[in-house]
Design a protein around this motif. Sequence first.
Motif, PDB file in Angstrom:
ATOM      1  N   SER A   1      -8.406  -0.074   4.598  1.00 57.74           N
ATOM      2  CA  SER A   1      -7.908  -1.432   4.780  1.00 57.74           C
ATOM      3  C   SER A   1      -8.316  -2.025   6.117  1.00 57.74           C
ATOM      4  O   SER A   1      -7.789  -3.068   6.523  1.00 57.74           O
ATOM      5  CB  SER A   1      -6.373  -1.436   4.661  1.00 57.74           C
ATOM      6  OG  SER A   1      -5.984  -1.010   3.378  1.00 57.74           O
TER       7      SER A   1
ATOM      8  N   GLN B   1      -5.637  -1.389  -6.843  1.00 52.82           N
ATOM      9  CA  GLN B   1      -4.816  -2.088  -5.856  1.00 52.82           C
ATOM     10  C   GLN B   1      -3.336  -1.821  -6.132  1.00 52.82           C
ATOM     11  O   GLN B   1      -2.886  -1.887  -7.272  1.00 52.82           O
ATOM     12  CB  GLN B   1      -5.078  -3.590  -5.925  1.00 52.82           C
ATOM     13  CG  GLN B   1      -4.181  -4.428  -5.044  1.00 52.82           C
ATOM     14  CD  GLN B   1      -4.397  -4.155  -3.571  1.00 52.82           C
ATOM     15  OE1 GLN B   1      -5.517  -4.218  -3.075  1.00 52.82           O
ATOM     16  NE2 GLN B   1      -3.328  -3.835  -2.861  1.00 52.82           N
TER      17      GLN B   1
ATOM     18  N   GLN C   1       0.840  -1.194   0.000  1.00 52.71           N
ATOM     19  CA  GLN C   1       0.000   0.000   0.000  1.00 52.71           C
ATOM     20  C   GLN C   1       0.878   1.247   0.000  1.00 52.71           C
ATOM     21  O   GLN C   1       1.851   1.330   0.741  1.00 52.71           O
ATOM     22  CB  GLN C   1      -0.916   0.018   1.224  1.00 52.71           C
ATOM     23  CG  GLN C   1      -1.894  -1.132   1.247  1.00 52.71           C
ATOM     24  CD  GLN C   1      -2.878  -1.034   2.390  1.00 52.71           C
ATOM     25  OE1 GLN C   1      -4.063  -0.806   2.172  1.00 52.71           O
ATOM     26  NE2 GLN C   1      -2.405  -1.198   3.616  1.00 52.71           N
TER      27      GLN C   1
ATOM     28  N   ASN D   1     -12.379  -3.835  -0.029  1.00 48.56           N
ATOM     29  CA  ASN D   1     -12.403  -3.791   1.426  1.00 48.56           C
ATOM     30  C   ASN D   1     -12.119  -5.191   1.961  1.00 48.56           C
ATOM     31  O   ASN D   1     -12.763  -6.154   1.529  1.00 48.56           O
ATOM     32  CB  ASN D   1     -13.769  -3.295   1.912  1.00 48.56           C
ATOM     33  CG  ASN D   1     -13.837  -3.175   3.418  1.00 48.56           C
ATOM     34  OD1 ASN D   1     -13.872  -4.176   4.133  1.00 48.56           O
ATOM     35  ND2 ASN D   1     -13.866  -1.953   3.900  1.00 48.56           N
ATOM     36  N   PRO D   2     -11.150  -5.349   2.879  1.00 46.22           N
ATOM     37  CA  PRO D   2     -10.769  -6.694   3.312  1.00 46.22           C
ATOM     38  C   PRO D   2     -11.838  -7.418   4.110  1.00 46.22           C
ATOM     39  O   PRO D   2     -11.763  -8.635   4.272  1.00 46.22           O
ATOM     40  CB  PRO D   2      -9.519  -6.447   4.158  1.00 46.22           C
ATOM     41  CG  PRO D   2      -9.649  -5.038   4.625  1.00 46.22           C
ATOM     42  CD  PRO D   2     -10.339  -4.308   3.518  1.00 46.22           C
TER      43      PRO D   2
ATOM     44  N   GLU E   1      -0.350  -5.716   5.532  1.00 48.47           N
ATOM     45  CA  GLU E   1      -1.629  -5.048   5.257  1.00 48.47           C
ATOM     46  C   GLU E   1      -1.956  -3.981   6.294  1.00 48.47           C
ATOM     47  O   GLU E   1      -2.894  -3.195   6.107  1.00 48.47           O
ATOM     48  CB  GLU E   1      -2.762  -6.074   5.190  1.00 48.47           C
ATOM     49  CG  GLU E   1      -3.005  -6.858   6.469  1.00 48.47           C
ATOM     50  CD  GLU E   1      -2.184  -8.122   6.599  1.00 48.47           C
ATOM     51  OE1 GLU E   1      -2.616  -9.025   7.348  1.00 48.47           O
ATOM     52  OE2 GLU E   1      -1.115  -8.222   5.956  1.00 48.47           O
TER      53      GLU E   1
ATOM     54  N   THR F   1      -8.258 -10.096  -2.490  1.00 46.20           N
ATOM     55  CA  THR F   1      -7.450  -8.882  -2.454  1.00 46.20           C
ATOM     56  C   THR F   1      -7.792  -7.874  -3.543  1.00 46.20           C
ATOM     57  O   THR F   1      -7.441  -6.696  -3.425  1.00 46.20           O
ATOM     58  CB  THR F   1      -5.952  -9.233  -2.591  1.00 46.20           C
ATOM     59  OG1 THR F   1      -5.742  -9.916  -3.840  1.00 46.20           O
ATOM     60  CG2 THR F   1      -5.473 -10.105  -1.439  1.00 46.20           C
TER      61      THR F   1
END
Length: 401
Positions: A151, A280, A126, A269-270, A394, A311
Amino acid sequence: MANTLITPDIIAKEALMQLENNLVMGKLVHREYRSEFKGGQGDSISIRKPVKFVASDGATRVNQDVQEAKTTFTIDKRKHVSWKFSTEDLTLSVEQYSERYIRPAMIALSNQVDSDLTALYKGIFQNVGTAGTAPSTFINFGEASMRLDNSAVPTEDRRLVLNPRAHLYAADLLKGLYNPELVKGAVRGISVGPLAGFETYMDQNVKKHTAGTWSAAGGAVNGASQNVTYANAVNTYGSTSQTLVVDGLSTNTVLAGDKFTIAGVYAVNPVSKETLDFLQEFVVLTDATVATGAASLTISPAIIIDGAFQTVSAAPADNAVITVSASYAANLAFHKNAFGLVTVPLALPDGAAFKARESANGYSVRVVKDYDIDSDDDVIRLDIMYGVKTLYPELACVLKG
């Protein structure tokens, strides 16, 4: 009155205090795994990562496979500082001896620990900000906070570690606030206090990443549907990773730490798996060999298009354009648990009479003095043994500058 003779215990205690006082990154990361290490250099432990699930519809039960991720934490770094000294030096006061010898030695060791921790930016995918331009506005710093929010990173225990230039701009933003203690920290210290949801610090060890030459031209995905299941993703770097085949690179170089996006491949969105409004980000984990314009890149995160560990919104299309970040300063925005540091006590040698070891607050230092008959000198050394690890990439974001 004569000064008290300096003992190995006094040196070890002073060295430990100076180590902790001079750390920046080393004080901001997770340090709770030390008790799980039983051996010495090369010792490893396996760390379990949280299980993830997705919500199912309706009254009928839908069974989901439990997939537990693991990452390995290894003690692989041994550093020391050693110097010659005279017997008279041991009659100095503790303050004098520390100022002359111990503090400079521990500055060197703490700087090395911080440098090893900031080098972990190479595994963080990220990223926000503009490569080559230091963040200077509240919006610039807030982008990193927003990315962590997207995240689902917990809002407590967030840290922002900046290089000197970005730290100067952050301090300038806060200097007008009516808070004397905060302003004093911003002007005089390495901490500028809360900014955009982060406790904010300066570390001169923040790395400058020089991107591979493909950053000027980019490339393209070579082959559609390059995605993997979670079970097949490699977890060497504390996160999922995979091989991505690309072409259109000409004779350009691809380096570990290079960050890029792929056209049409959006972040999700995880938790909810809803598609977000930005592409991404990916990072190259190892230098790649380019042959006839093509390369197989080891990237993180893996491209997973469904399930609890999804992901991305979709797999990349054949010839999807790759856009690569230019060279950047790797300021780090992260939750405390993103990175780990473990220091372990070193064994005390049987053959040395002047020796001591001190451990506290997750740190450990050993001191040993001996006589060198060949050079007719007394020598002393201060040692630390430790490991650093990206535990949860993450939970981190690079704020480019």
